[in-house]
Design an enzyme around this catalytic site. Structure first.
Site, mmCIF file in Angstrom:
data_model
loop_
_atom_site.group_PDB
_atom_site.id
_atom_site.type_symbol
_atom_site.label_atom_id
_atom_site.label_comp_id
_atom_site.label_asym_id
_atom_site.label_seq_id
_atom_site.Cartn_x
_atom_site.Cartn_y
_atom_site.Cartn_z
ATOM 1 N N ARG A 63 29.469 -61.671 2.987
ATOM 2 C CA ARG A 63 29.055 -62.272 1.702
ATOM 3 C C ARG A 63 30.234 -62.606 0.806
ATOM 4 N NH1 ARG A 63 24.414 -57.909 1.920
ATOM 5 N NH2 ARG A 63 26.050 -57.074 3.222
ATOM 6 N N GLU A 100 28.424 -46.759 3.269
ATOM 7 C CA GLU A 100 27.297 -45.972 2.738
ATOM 8 C C GLU A 100 26.375 -45.617 3.906
ATOM 9 O OE1 GLU A 100 24.903 -48.142 -0.028
ATOM 10 O OE2 GLU A 100 23.829 -46.388 -0.715
HETATM 11 P P1 AMP Z 1 31.004 -49.433 0.504
HETATM 12 O O1 AMP Z 1 32.093 -49.580 1.515
HETATM 13 O O2 AMP Z 1 30.247 -48.147 0.641
HETATM 14 O O3 AMP Z 1 31.517 -49.637 -0.920
HETATM 15 O O4 AMP Z 1 29.935 -50.560 0.793
HETATM 16 C C1 AMP Z 1 30.162 -51.857 0.354
HETATM 17 C C2 AMP Z 1 29.800 -52.847 1.429
HETATM 18 O O5 AMP Z 1 28.571 -52.548 2.074
HETATM 19 C C3 AMP Z 1 29.629 -54.210 0.832
HETATM 20 O O6 AMP Z 1 30.183 -55.139 1.752
HETATM 21 C C4 AMP Z 1 28.148 -54.385 0.677
HETATM 22 O O7 AMP Z 1 27.769 -55.680 1.048
HETATM 23 C C5 AMP Z 1 27.522 -53.375 1.606
HETATM 24 N N1 AMP Z 1 26.569 -52.454 0.964
HETATM 25 C C6 AMP Z 1 26.695 -51.120 0.854
HETATM 26 N N2 AMP Z 1 25.644 -50.558 0.283
HETATM 27 C C7 AMP Z 1 24.803 -51.558 -0.037
HETATM 28 C C8 AMP Z 1 23.527 -51.624 -0.677
HETATM 29 N N3 AMP Z 1 22.898 -50.532 -1.112
HETATM 30 N N4 AMP Z 1 22.966 -52.842 -0.845
HETATM 31 C C9 AMP Z 1 23.607 -53.957 -0.404
HETATM 32 N N5 AMP Z 1 24.807 -53.956 0.214
HETATM 33 C C10 AMP Z 1 25.408 -52.775 0.398
#
Ligand code: AMP
Length: 185
Positions: A63, A100
């Site tokens: 994205r 996550e």
């Molecule tokens: P993080 O590495 O945990 O900060 O996760 C960020 C990445 O995972 C981004 O590329 C987001 O597109 C995706 N992402 C993580 N959690 C979510 C969520 N709850 N909703 C949408 N996208 C998420």
């Protein structure tokens, strides 16, 4: 600016238990699909990042590609991709990281950036900060300087912003996890 950003909230679709049980997935596709909210997003980021004098925008697959390219065009910068494993054809720097939900790896072409580049990294959502931290390390491995991270949404309860601050990177987030606009992205 925050009055305009309020329009983003109506475009958020929350999908429970995707991609795994317990995750509340924030689908921001409608923000990109509507030219009004796409424009609000790109101009808000551009206003926040312009004083930082960036030269390159780095988008995180997937994205961060359309969003980052639009921001690059708005700022008169170039655009570089951070891709998932095995997609880039030439020599890469690579970094694995925890999400996550699950783990992943990102790569960047070793010659994509130079030491003169001042970089803004773009993604849609900041969650735990694992993706963003891996992105910062990869950009730094090329010799370029990371100035800031631009995201649409900050899932504040996961505290990714603190991870970015510990790396000395500004965060330009437009809305929090409930869709409330930040007054000063
Ligand atoms: P993080 O590495 O945990 O900060 O996760 C960020 C990445 O995972 C981004 O590329 C987001 O597109 C995706 N992402 C993580 N959690 C979510 C969520 N709850 N909703 C949408 N996208 C998420």
């Amino acid at each position: 600016m925050s009055e305009n950003l309020a329009a983003l909230r109506d475009k958020i679709v929350v999908v429970p238990d995707f991609p795994t049980p317990g995750i509340s997935f924030k689908d921001l596709s409608w923000i990109l699909a509507d030219p009004v909210t796409l424009g609000i997003t790109v101009r808000a980021w551009a206003d926040a990042a312009r004083p930082e004098a960036p030269t390159m925008i780095v988008g995180v697959e997937a994205r961060g590609f359309p969003l980052g390219a639009a921001l690059a065009y708005e700022l008169g910068c170039g655009f570089v991709k951070l891709r998932k494993s095995g997609k880039l054809p030439r020599a890469v720097h690579r970094r694995e990281y925890a999400l996550e939900y699950g783990t992943s790896a990102l790569e960047i072409h070793q010659d994509a950036l130079t030491a003169d580049d001042r970089v803004v990294i773009v993604d849609d959502v900041l969650a735990t900060g694992g993706t963003a931290a891996a992105s910062v390390h990869l950009v730094r491995e090329t010799g370029a300087r990371v100035i800031s991270l631009a995201v649409l949404m900050d899932l504040t309860f996961l505290e990714g912003r603190a991870v970015m601050e510990s790396l000395g990177v500004n965060v330009h987030a437009l809305i929090d996890d409930e869709g409330n606009p930040y007054p000063h992205p």
